[in-house]
Design a protein around this motif. Structure first.
Motif, short mmCIF file in Angstrom:
data_model
loop_
_atom_site.label_atom_id
_atom_site.label_comp_id
_atom_site.label_asym_id
_atom_site.label_seq_id
_atom_site.Cartn_x
_atom_site.Cartn_y
_atom_site.Cartn_z
N ASN A 1 45.46 38.92 35.34
CA ASN A 1 45.01 39.54 36.58
C ASN A 1 44.30 38.54 37.47
O ASN A 1 44.51 38.52 38.68
N LEU A 2 43.45 37.73 36.85
CA LEU A 2 42.73 36.72 37.62
C LEU A 2 43.74 35.80 38.30
O LEU A 2 43.63 35.51 39.50
N LEU B 1 37.05 50.20 31.23
CA LEU B 1 36.01 50.15 32.25
C LEU B 1 36.24 48.98 33.20
O LEU B 1 36.14 49.11 34.42
N GLY B 2 36.57 47.84 32.61
CA GLY B 2 36.78 46.64 33.43
C GLY B 2 37.88 46.84 34.45
O GLY B 2 37.70 46.56 35.64
N LEU C 1 37.88 38.46 42.22
CA LEU C 1 38.14 37.30 41.36
C LEU C 1 37.15 37.23 40.21
O LEU C 1 37.48 36.78 39.10
N ILE C 2 35.91 37.67 40.47
CA ILE C 2 34.86 37.54 39.45
C ILE C 2 35.07 38.52 38.30
O ILE C 2 34.94 38.17 37.13
N LEU D 1 37.64 37.46 35.81
CA LEU D 1 37.16 36.26 35.11
C LEU D 1 36.16 36.66 34.05
O LEU D 1 36.26 36.25 32.87
N ALA D 2 35.19 37.51 34.46
CA ALA D 2 34.18 37.95 33.51
C ALA D 2 34.83 38.73 32.38
O ALA D 2 34.51 38.54 31.19
N GLY D 3 35.78 39.57 32.75
CA GLY D 3 36.47 40.35 31.73
C GLY D 3 37.18 39.47 30.73
O GLY D 3 37.10 39.68 29.52
N PHE D 4 37.83 38.46 31.24
CA PHE D 4 38.55 37.52 30.37
C PHE D 4 37.59 36.85 29.39
O PHE D 4 37.83 36.83 28.18
#
Lengths: 621, 194, 303
Positions: free
Chosen positions: A114-115, A37-38, A7-8, A11-14
């Motif tokens: 995706n999240l 990469l993400g 989940l993280i 979120l970070a990618g977003f």
């Protein structure tokens, strides 16, 4: 830990991608690298999360309830599919995405989507499910917008349906919480047995209806094809492959985990309402009607979008049978469908990238120019039509058998009609794009680059590999069946060991290979052959050259259009939808007339309101 | 050396014997004479007894039956169709007009002799030749194929310049999209068997 | 060890047997039509001569690799479905795939041909394929429904078991006797499946220049012929296995195929050609309701 990271990371990618695109309108290469990469990290995490199946992590408190997330067998299956397809989409976009256009928020919304999806499949209570569901719907809306100009209005169409779905789901959650006193899947499941019939029906309808809207089941399917087909092609692939299937995940979870078998038996035994029959009928209509609508489309993406509605029917019917064969078929079909539809849409995107169009009436003969895209599309359509040795055959075989032996002859017939319609329309697809005469303007079309070819190659391998060795995936499907409480399928690496007859794909494909060899030898026995150009062709003595359009692709199935055209191009559902729109418009028009702009009318309204209030108050007293 | 050739030719002989029993015919009837074909095909004379069947496209056909006169314009089409046929292929000229122009000898618009433009396996003389004559001709053709003597089609590959020159003399250059000399090399036609 | 050798012998010779039977059936078909038209007709093994002639053509043209591969798919798909059909003495492969598999395998030749013809870039061919696929839809639907009925009744989708069940009580347990409606519906469908008149609009030589075969010459046409001849055997045997109780020995099987083919030929030789949409309407108006009534009967426990 890995579940948490699942989940993280998105979120970070977003957040990072959104920030990056907010500050820098350019920097396509940086964006691509970051996204690659993400998503690679997400895939890795998803694979590693297998060891954590069964564990629960707790989220924040909400309404006095601690949100729960965790992996089960089925959610791992979906997590792998989601992350895998996202990764392939990103790899494809490395080649396909150009400066300007749909970039820069493309990747941000992909991460967000995706999240949302991973959140939905990881949530272990209906509250978390609803929150993530909402998030997913919104991100879908933004993703859909990333396309042509038309995309904005069609995305709005999606949004309306999604809001209706969310409303119903919300009502269902409140209702279930009232009835059982808890949000958790397992807690609800334990109290469901005590519900009376009416509560049970209401719960089932409130939970399943939004899922059916999201999976575009007939007659709630009309948002999907226009919305998906006007999105950017890579996104179309991603969305029709997996996003819609989250609705089916919901169906599976709600049917088997939340309501459970006892409730299903109870619901299917009623005389005036039989849940199983209702879902199967919906599934049957979903199999047949959209498939034939697809037949009449003149745009490759639209054709595929309609198929992606239609194929959902197979999965729905499979799940609704609640037998070992049927559920396995439904679950496996989600996977097989995902592989070949992505493959097909990537190939269409490869053509679109070079020719700039997906119009089936203007393309043709591209097999000479883009052979790899052709072979990819061929593998895809063989899978979609469900012809051996591709994987689509195995899942459809399971569904057929469950329907035939389960005593649903007309459902089996509907499934077969759907398949035949699929064959017809996919042949139109491949014929009008790759076969026939090559128009002069496409003489310098080339094959696409490495990054766009790579996903095509990978998916071709998967489609064939899991067709010849269906046990690779079916093994896990059997485990899901155990966790859902269905009797697991007797799976071997090469196929299925069912009680009345078996399927051995290894034998089928090796015999196919051997007969191909024999046919090749027969081919060699004949004399030498020479490849000639397309203008060296029989035209009853006419000399062909580039000025002569010697091709047949417009109105390809004329006899069908003759018989069915009107019914499928202007179906009752469409008319109903239009009627509803007209009604809303008329009501709004009436509401508009209330505001005349004259002071006198407003005074009259006020007076009326005061009188009304007095009357009501008097009555109340 | 001697032996291998005989074995091969024995095998070849057997297959040719079988092969000659099947001939598919494309009839090109822009001139007159088409009226003689229905009785040839139907119950009265029944061409299918010999395995001869009408076929529709040049790709499938073995015999190109050209009935009656050929105008200059239609000769173009004949050449195109002939080149689209797959060898071995046999052209049959039907009626006097294909032999020497017949009653159109004086015409500015027709050709006189078909074998100047494409190699003709045999002619059916007469105006019109009756179905008996057609059957007679075809049985003769079948026998010749069986004996391996029906090789007129090779002449088109070997003496292409001759035919090409005559064709161009009549209607100028046309592009049939078939490179005959190159095809001859590719399919090894006209090479002496070692 | 003995059984292994027997198996290998069967695997090698089964297609050859099917081809030979197909040659005789094809020749018989042409002879039959000729006799109806009061002609003498060609030789009994005329298709064999045709194949030899076509395979011995010196020049062949192709429109590309898919054109070549499609012909191989055509032949191999038909051979593949052949192996999964049980015949007296050979039912090894029918344990690995049931009737649903056979139906799908029978689609491989159609798809293969469709792809190759598409690459020939000839509109006549494309029209033929368009018609062929539409006709496929017409006849497959009633045919599949009859099969579903048979499978449901007998509780198995395996063709071999269906044959065994039908053979258990002599003629009285044949599918056509126990379920005449299904049998008749499938017979109509079979007529369409074999592209015999009145469902012959795919080829239509005077209209679209033999449709799919327009650009096929030489060995390409030869392979189509080979496939056609094997396919005669395949389709007739499927019907015989489903409704005529299969066969205990080859003599019985050949006799049944002969009778069945005569029936189809006699319809073929006196009918004209239906238009595509009329043919489809026919398929959905007569055989499909027949089959549906039959299946409903089975569901209600009648018959």
């Amino acid at each position: 830990m890995n579940t948490f990271l699942l989940l993280i990371f998105p979120l970070a990618g977003f957040l990072i991608a959104a920030l990056f695109s907010a500050f820098s309108k350019k920097g396509l290469v940086v964006g691509k690298t970051f996204a690659f990469l993400g998503f690679s990290a997400i895939v890795l995490v998803a694979i590693m999360a297998k060891s954590e199946i069964g564990s629960i992590i707790y989220g924040p408190m909400m309404f006095g309830w601690q949100l729960q997330f965790g992996l089960t067998a089925i959610s791992w299956y979906f997590a792998l599919m989601i992350s895998g397809i996202s990764w392939l989409t990103v790899v494809f976009s490395l080649g396909a995405l150009r400066e300007g256009g749909t970039y820069p928020m493309y990747y941000a919304w992909l991460f967000a989507k995706n999240l949302g999806m991973l959140g939905v499949i990881l949530s272990q209570d209906i509250l978390a499910f609803f929150i993530m569901w909402e998030f997913m719907s919104w991100t879908t809306y933004f993703l859909l917008q990333q396309g042509t100009k038309k995309a904005r209005s069609t995305a709005m169409g999606y949004l309306i349906y999604a809001i209706i779905a969310s409303m119903i789901l919300f009502a269902g959650i409140i209702f279930l919480h009232q009835a059982s006193g808890s949000f958790g899947f397992s807690e609800i499941a334990s109290t469901v047995a005590g519900f009376d019939m009416r509560t049970l029906i209401l719960a089932a309808v409130l939970l399943l209806a939004p899922m059916l809207i999201e999976s575009a089941a007939y007659p709630l399917h009309r948002w999907m094809a226009p919305a998906y087909s006007s999105a950017e092609t890579g996104i179309t692939a991603f969305l029709s492959a997996i996003s819609t299937r989250i609705g089916l995940y919901g169906v599976a979870i709600f049917l088997f985990t939340v309501l459970g078998f006892t409730a299903m038996k109870k619901l299917s035994a009623g005389h005036y309402f039989n849940l199983q029959v209702v879902i199967m009928t919906i599934g049957a209509f979903t199999m047949v009607v959209p498939t034939f609508t697809a037949l009449f489309q003149h745009d490759a993406k639209k054709l595929m979008a309609w198929h992606s509605v239609g194929q959902g029917g197979y999965m729905l019917v499979g799940l609704a049978t609640a037998t070992s064969l049927g559920v396995a078929g439904g679950l496996f079909h989600i996977f097989t469908y995902l592989t070949y539809v992505t493959l097909i849409l990537f190939c269409i995107a490869a053509v679109e990238y070079r020719t700039g169009t997906t119009n089936l009436n203007s393309l043709g003969g591209l097999i000479k120019k883009q052979p790899i895209a052709y072979v990819g599309l061929l593998f895809g359509i063989i899978g979609l039509a469900g012809i051996p040795p591709m994987n689509g055959f195995v899942s459809k075989w399971l569904i057929y058998r469950s329907l035939i032996l389960g005593g649903h002859p007309f459902l089996a017939l509907a499934a077969f009609i759907g398949t035949l319609g699929t064959i017809l329309s996919v042949y139109k697809l491949i014929h009008n794009i790759f076969l026939g005469q090559l128009p002069e303007r496409y003489n310098d079309v080339k094959e696409v680059g490495f990054f766009m070819q790579l996903p095509i190659w990978i998916l071709m391998l998967v489609v064939l590999g899991t067709g010849v060795f269906p046990g690779l995936i079916l093994g896990w499907v059997a485990k899901i069946q155990v966790s859902l409480g269905v009797e697991p399928l007797a799976v071997t690496l090469s196929g299925v060991q069912a009680s009345a007859g078996q399927l051995n794909m290894n034998v089928v494909s090796s015999v196919f290979g051997a007969t191909m060899l024999v046919a090749f030898i027969i081919f060699l026995i004949g004399g030498r052959r020479r490849i000639v150009g397309q203008y060296n062709n029989y035209a009853a003595g006419h000399f062909l050259d580039k000025t002569v359009k010697y091709n047949f692709n417009y109105n390809f199935y004329s006899a069908y259009e003759h018989i069915f055209g009107k019914r499928f191009l202007n179906p009752p559902v469409k008319r109903g939808e239009e009627g509803l729109v007209a009604l809303v418009e008329r009501a709004s028009d009436f509401a508009r007339r209330i505001y005349t702009g004259g002071l006198n009318t407003y005074l009259a309204y006020s007076l009326g309101a005061v009188i009304l209030m007095v009357v009501i108050l008097k009555g109340a007293i | 050396m001697e032996k291998t050739i005989t074995q091969r030719s024995a095998w070849d002989k057997v297959l040719t014997k079988l092969q000659k029993r099947s001939l598919w015919m494309l009839h090109y009837c822009t001139g007159c004479g088409a009226v003689e074909l229905p009785p040839t095909m139907t119950a009265r004379f029944d061409m299918e007894r010999f395995g001869i069947m009408p076929m529709v496209t040049p790709r499938q056909a073995d015999i190109l039956l050209i009935t009656g006169y050929l105008s200059v314009k239609t000769l173009k089409r004949v050449v195109l169709i002939y080149e689209q046929m797959q060898s071995p292929k046999y052209v049959v000229g039907f009626g006097s007009c294909t032999i020497n122009g017949g009653m159109y000898w004086n015409s500015y618009a027709t050709i006189k002799s078909l074998d100047q433009y494409i190699p003709v396996e045999f002619y059916l003389a007469g105006c019109m030749p009756r179905p008996e004559a057609i059957i007679e001709g075809f049985t003769e053709l079948i026998d010749r194929i069986g004996e391996g003597k029906a090789n007129s089609w090779e002449d088109y590959y070997k003496n292409y310049e001759f035919y090409r020159k005559n064709q161009e003399h009549v209607f100028g250059t046309i592009d049939t999209r078939t490179d005959i000399p190159d095809d001859a090399k590719y399919f090894k036609i006209g090479e002496v068997e070692k | 060890m003995n059984s292994v050798i027997g198996l290998v012998v069967w695997i090698v010779f089964y297609p050859l047997i099917a081809f030979t039977v197909g040659v005789f059936l094809g020749g018989y078909g042409r002879k039959f039509t000729a006799r109806v038209q009061r002609r003498v007709g060609p030789s009994w093994i005329q298709p064999f001569f045709d194949v030899i002639k076509l395979m011995r053509k010196r020049t062949n043209i192709s429109h590309g690799y898919m054109h070549d591969i499609s012909l191989m798919m055509l032949v191999s798909g038909t051979m593949l479905s052949l192996y999964f059909i049980p015949v007296p003495g050979f039912h090894y492969f029918s344990q690995f795939g049931d009737f649903v598999v056979i139906i799908y395998l029978l689609l491989i030749p159609s798809l293969g041909m469709a792809l190759g013809v598409g690459e020939t870039a000839n509109p006549n061919g494309s029209i033929g394929i368009s018609r062929a696929l539409q006709m496929l839809f017409g006849y497959e639907v009633p045919f599949v429904l009859t099969f579903i009925g048979m499978a449901m009744l007998n509780g198995t989708t395996s063709m071999y078991e269906l044959v065994q069940i039908q053979q258990s009580g002599g003629i009285a347990t044949w599918g056509i006797v126990t379920h005449p409606l299904l049998g008749i519906a499938a017979l109509f469908a079979l007529q369409g499946m074999m592209n015999e008149k009145p469902f012959e609009v795919i080829i239509a030589p005077h209209e679209i220049a033999t449709g799919p075969m327009t650009e096929m010459g030489g060995k390409y046409m030869g392979m189509m012929f080979i496939q056609h001849l094997i396919n005669l055997f395949v389709e007739l045997t499927i019907y015989a296995n489903l409704f005529l109780g299969g066969a205990k020995n080859w003599f019985e099987l050949l006799f049944k195929l002969f009778v069945l083919f005569t029936l189809i030929l006699s319809v073929n030789s006196v009918f004209g050609r239906f238009r595509t949409d009329d043919a489809m309407r026919f398929m959905w108006k007569i055989p499909l309701p027949l089959a549906a009534i039959g299946v409903v009967g089975i569901m209600l426990g009648i018959g």
